[in-house]
Design an enzyme around this catalytic site. Structure first.
Site, mmCIF file in Angstrom:
data_model
loop_
_atom_site.group_PDB
_atom_site.id
_atom_site.type_symbol
_atom_site.label_atom_id
_atom_site.label_comp_id
_atom_site.label_asym_id
_atom_site.label_seq_id
_atom_site.Cartn_x
_atom_site.Cartn_y
_atom_site.Cartn_z
ATOM 1 N N GLU A 241 35.422 35.759 31.588
ATOM 2 C CA GLU A 241 35.798 36.525 30.411
ATOM 3 C C GLU A 241 35.141 35.918 29.182
ATOM 4 O OE1 GLU A 241 40.062 37.157 30.316
ATOM 5 O OE2 GLU A 241 40.200 37.073 32.497
ATOM 6 N N LYS B 71 31.268 40.484 27.300
ATOM 7 C CA LYS B 71 31.052 39.600 28.443
ATOM 8 C C LYS B 71 29.570 39.482 28.803
ATOM 9 C CE LYS B 71 35.570 40.844 30.392
ATOM 10 N NZ LYS B 71 36.282 41.398 31.572
ATOM 11 N N HIS C 134 22.174 30.506 47.038
ATOM 12 C CA HIS C 134 22.453 31.794 46.388
ATOM 13 C C HIS C 134 21.642 32.025 45.126
ATOM 14 C CE1 HIS C 134 25.700 31.671 49.239
ATOM 15 N NE2 HIS C 134 26.348 30.722 48.603
ATOM 16 N N ARG D 272 27.922 36.482 45.380
ATOM 17 C CA ARG D 272 28.396 37.810 45.770
ATOM 18 C C ARG D 272 27.455 38.942 45.354
ATOM 19 N NH1 ARG D 272 34.681 36.727 43.900
ATOM 20 N NH2 ARG D 272 35.066 34.991 45.332
ATOM 21 N N ARG E 217 46.011 46.212 38.389
ATOM 22 C CA ARG E 217 45.622 44.827 38.142
ATOM 23 C C ARG E 217 46.822 43.917 38.306
ATOM 24 N NH1 ARG E 217 40.814 44.298 35.371
ATOM 25 N NH2 ARG E 217 40.962 42.154 36.102
#
Length: 398
Positions: A82, A137, A220, A239, A383
């Site tokens: 965030e 962000k 990664h 990811r 959420r």
């Protein structure tokens, strides 16, 4: 095979593993959902998809990974970086990057670049980084034409690594006590010479690293930038949710983002008008990036707790004193999180200390730090939400 059977089958395959590599986790989740949506896409429910994701989250990380904070059910608590986390990244990597020229851009995951890998390469190579700042962000790189007298170009393939000079004053080195001022350009002088912009969104697992040894890169790595001083900046993303975007028109790229909560334009009076113009629940409203940019699940929960407001309260039901209290709480929580270098809740984002000071987020069943009432978890707008039922009572409409 029905869509329910497909998702159930995906869950069973996921639970066979004693631990999951991030790549395997994404592949299994994608496979289960793809089979289900192909069978009958119109009927895939969020509940079944959430169950599949929850099953994958119970996998224990591979040996050697840092421990992660877990809830009572054993689920890994994961969250998108965030505003404070992104601001921390900007302040850590911005000073050594400003003034450098991007000699080469290499992408190892084509879907990450927008509008395309070739377009990003054309936009960023041989461009000087004039400024690094944050909008919501997003990490924003202002790019300018390379100045002939700027710095001599050193071949990144022959030069050794150079330690960043963090004492150098740069346009992005904002003092911590000035974190209520948004890290964005305010005048034509600041953006003079800018010819394009690169925007990077970390999403769930993106992070920057300096390449210590080209022979032994970290895992990664999805893209990297070779600089004119011989260093290599890596963008790692286990990811593959992160995004690298190039644009000539910054306004079109971030124009839909809402107000900056730490900016001078975010006044209590303007915040009051925003809340009363919308008849929405407080928690989803704070998470709406078109209203307020940068606030996510963690700091929405913490801000509402500090203000003593229940997340199911309607925005148009708030009194003047409640609005001012929430406005102060948002700014105070974000400032504190920036001073603590953000929140570390898993092995992806490290170095933060705000997790030691959270009052409600991730503390289900633990006593409230104020009244000792057990913290409760509920779902608001799909959420996960954490509250103290005593400090944040849900009152009826006046």
């Amino acid at each position: 095979m029905s869509w329910k059977a497909a998702v159930s089958s995906g869950r069973r395959r996921a639970t066979r593993r004693t631990y999951c590599q991030p790549r395997a986790m994404v592949r299994m989740a994608y496979s289960a959902v793809k089979i289900a949506t192909t069978t009958y896409s119109a009927h895939v429910s969020r509940r079944d998809y959430g169950a599949t994701a929850a099953t994958l989250q119970t996998c224990v990380p591979p040996p050697g990974r840092d421990a992660v904070q877990t809830g009572q059910a054993g689920h890994i608590i994961s969250s998108m970086p965030e505003l404070p986390e992104v601001e921390t990244v900007v302040r850590a990597f911005g000073p050594p990057l400003v003034g450098r020229t991007i000699v080469r851009y290499v992408s190892r995951w084509a879907k990450q670049a927008s509008p395309s890998t070739a377009a990003v390469r054309r936009g960023v190579e041989d461009r000087r980084i004039a400024r690094v700042w944050r909008r919501g962000k997003f990490i924003v790189f202002d790019l300018a034409e390379t100045e002939g007298e700027n710095r001599s170009v050193i071949s990144p393939r022959t030069a050794g690594p150079e330690k960043p000079n963090r004492s150098t004053t740069s346009p992005c080195a904002t003092a911590l006590e000035q974190c209520d001022v948004p890290n964005q350009p305010r005048s034509r002088e600041e953006i003079r010479g800018t010819v394009g912009h690169m925007l990077i969104h970390l999403r769930m697992s993106g992070r920057f690293e300096w390449a210590d040894s080209p022979e032994r890169p970290p895992r990664h790595v999805r893209a990297y930038f070779e600089l004119d001083d011989g260093r290599r900046l890596l963008f790692c993303d286990s990811r593959k949710f992160g995004r690298i975007v190039y644009t000539d028109d910054l306004a079109s790229a971030v124009g839909e983002l809402g107000i900056e909560p730490l900016g001078p334009e975010f006044s209590a009076q303007r915040f009051a008008k925003m809340l009363r113009a919308r008849r929405r629940l407080l928690k989803p409203l704070l998470l709406d990036q078109s209203v307020v940019a940068g606030i996510g699940n963690i700091y929405a929960d913490e801000s509402l707790f500090e203000a003593g407001l229940h997340p199911l309260t309607r925005s148009d039901d708030l009194r003047d004193e409640q609005i001012r209290r929430l406005w102060r709480s948002i700014r105070a929580v974000l400032r504190k999180a920036i001073r603590k270098n953000g929140t570390t809740i898993d092995w992806i984002y490290l170095g933060g200390n705000m997790q030691q000071h959270l009052n409600v987020y991730g503390r289900t069943g633990e006593p409230c730090r104020v009244c000792k009432t057990p913290i409760e978890a509920l779902r608001v707008g799909q959420r996960g939400t954490h509250i103290c039922p005593a400090c944040q009572p849900l009152r009826g409409r006046a």
